[in-house]
Structures are given as C-alpha cells and as structure tokens.
Design a protein around this motif. Sequence first.
Motif: not given
Length: 397
Positions: A38, A41, A43, A174, A176, A269, A272, A308, A311, A397
Amino acid sequence: RTEDMRVLIRTGNCEFLKGIVGHFYDHNDYQSLFKLLSSMKDVAPNSIPGHGFVLSNGQTLTAMTASSRINFPAEGNYPSYERLIKIRNQLLNVYVSLLGTPSQDARFFDADRSGTPAVGDDLSSYKDTVIEHFRLSNDIYDEVSSITLAPSHDFPIQAARFGLGKNAPWISASLEVMADDPEEHSFVFMLASHTHTVNVEQAFIRAHFGASAEIYIDPSIETFTEILKGERHSVVYISAHGMYNHWGSGNEDHILFSDECIIPGNVLHSCIPKSPYARNVILNICNGATVEISSNPYARGLAASIARGNQRVVSHLWPVNPIYAASFGLLVLHYLREHDLLDASREAFAILNQDKDSIIQVLRSLGADCDALSDYLEKTEFKMNTFKNVGSIAIYS
C-alpha cells in the motif's frame, strides 16, 4: 525509508522487494505485506474485507488472507510455474526468462507478431495450465472477494474460473477498498473511428441509450482526461486500439483512437475521479489489462493505471479480434443495468462462450436493443467461443 524506496521503484528497480515480499509470505504476515505494498502505491492501508494475496511463483502456491493461509501441496509448484511461463511465452508470442532456469528455445518467436496469440491455436492449453497451476477448482476462490497476485502476473484467472462455471474474485490492483455503485448510472462513450466495429457500436449505443447518448469519436487528450477526472459519469466505455510494449519500460504504452488522437499511458495515473461512488470503465482495447511481473504489483499497465477502489476496469490481456471485443463490450454495457462490472463481465462471458447460433438466439431474447449486434454477428463467420477470445478478460479494482 519509504520515500527512498518509492524513488528507487520509479526507476523500475523492484528487485530488492523480492526478499521482503517472500519473508512476509514465509511468516504468514499479511498485515505487513499489505502495509508495504500500500505504501508503494501511496494509498492508505485500509483493510479490504475478503482480500487475499496469492504467491504463484514460490516453492508452494500460497493464498494468504488477514485471517488464514493456504499452502497448496508443495511438490512441483515451481516446475509448474516454469511450464506456465513457457506456454504463455509460446502461445502469446512473448519471452519471459526466469532467473536460474535454462533458456527456452526461442524458435517459436515471431518478431512481426510480438505479443500476439499464435495463429491457429485457441489457447485452450494455456487455460488448462492456468487452471492446474492455480488450483482454480479450489473453494478458496469462493471465499475471497478480491485477490492481488504479489508479485503481479497477468494470467487469465478470472476467465478460467468463469469457464469452469464458477464465480471469480476481483483482481485488486489498487489495494483500495471498493466503493459502492451509485443508485443510477450515467454513461459516456469514446470510440475510435478506425475500428471495424464503430458503426455497430454506435447503433447499439443509440438503441440502448437514445439518440442523445454522449458519444465522442476520436476524443482529444483534453476531452479524454476531463471525462475520466470528472465525476459526472459512472460508466465509461472506451473502444480503441491499445499498445503495450512487452520489452519497454512503459513509456511507449498508449491508447490509439486515430493517428491524431493518441493517449499516452503516462497520463492515465491522473485520470482518477474523486467521487465516493464507483465508476465502471470498459477499456475495450488490446493489451489493456496486460501487466508486468513485479514485486510492486500492477505498477505498470493501462487498465491497472486507472484501477482504484472507486474505479473498476475490465479490459483484455492480449490482442483480440474486434468482432469479439465489440460483442463483449456491448454485452457488458447491457448487463451493467442490473449487475456490477464483475458479474456483468461473467454474464457476457457465458453468452459468448457458445456457438454462433446460440449467441444470436440469446441476443434476440434480450430485446430489440441488441438487434444491431445480433444482425452484425449473423453476417460474420467468426468463431467466438475459443479461449483466445473469451479468455482474454481481466477485471481490476
């Protein structure tokens, strides 16, 4: 430090992560692996219900969740992985070499068709090898809602599960938490003028969504990024050409609508939305779902770049015939009325994994909205139900 690692990773150097990732698998440390990846990335490491990591290229095939771990029988897993890579190389006309193993005979490789499935092969042996290596009949894949292959690979796990008549987990690129779909969808369509199917796609879209459907032919970079960054549309349908350079760093990857309209991969990138609700993107392009083997999972790839928690993206793992691509994408649009993107993709798979007459019969039963597609398919002699076609999909995802 984490920021130092991020800087190093941006150069494409992820080798130092292999030992760390392996250590966390060996010690059944899901939380530390989740936090590490994570952070790579950038996030927040918010817990994802029902998520698991899968290690496909270790001495054992391992599936690890926050509460459990499954080690499949250890005997022969790495040789099985080597066979899988060799079959993928040969049938998809790519060349991945594995450290410490003999080089594969490269006489199969056709430089003029690099990255394109072998002529005359339906990829059924690839499907069977994926099913065998990942033990896709195992109940573990029913018990998780999403998986992340770490290191990342682009094997057709979801399509192979669909072919077994089973549900498949999301691929969490992602890391997420997934957002909920909105109560009502708002659709937008971006089409390439140079595809063979642009007319049937427009006819289908107008039959489904009315004469005022929001369609852009060969959108500019500005229009493309404005739509994807915005929050107005919860479903984005993109039908174009995709370019993924298997031997490059990602700088050459792009979406091609026309010679004048090319969307560089490095702008994706930033595409989003900030909406708290989910958006579904049908990225109907060749190689859209292709990713590289990396201990920083899904860091490169056109679909992976825009995947994401809010998304979701469905795309193709290799170059596909435009007849199949259009049929799949339009059926997903139809089923998104009642299903999420994963289930809509499964419904489309089930229809197209039949002979031509059966496909047309089902399309006719779906209503007049699907006449444009059924009329189009009646005029073709294309064999849809081979894994070379229906096996190409991946849903991120």
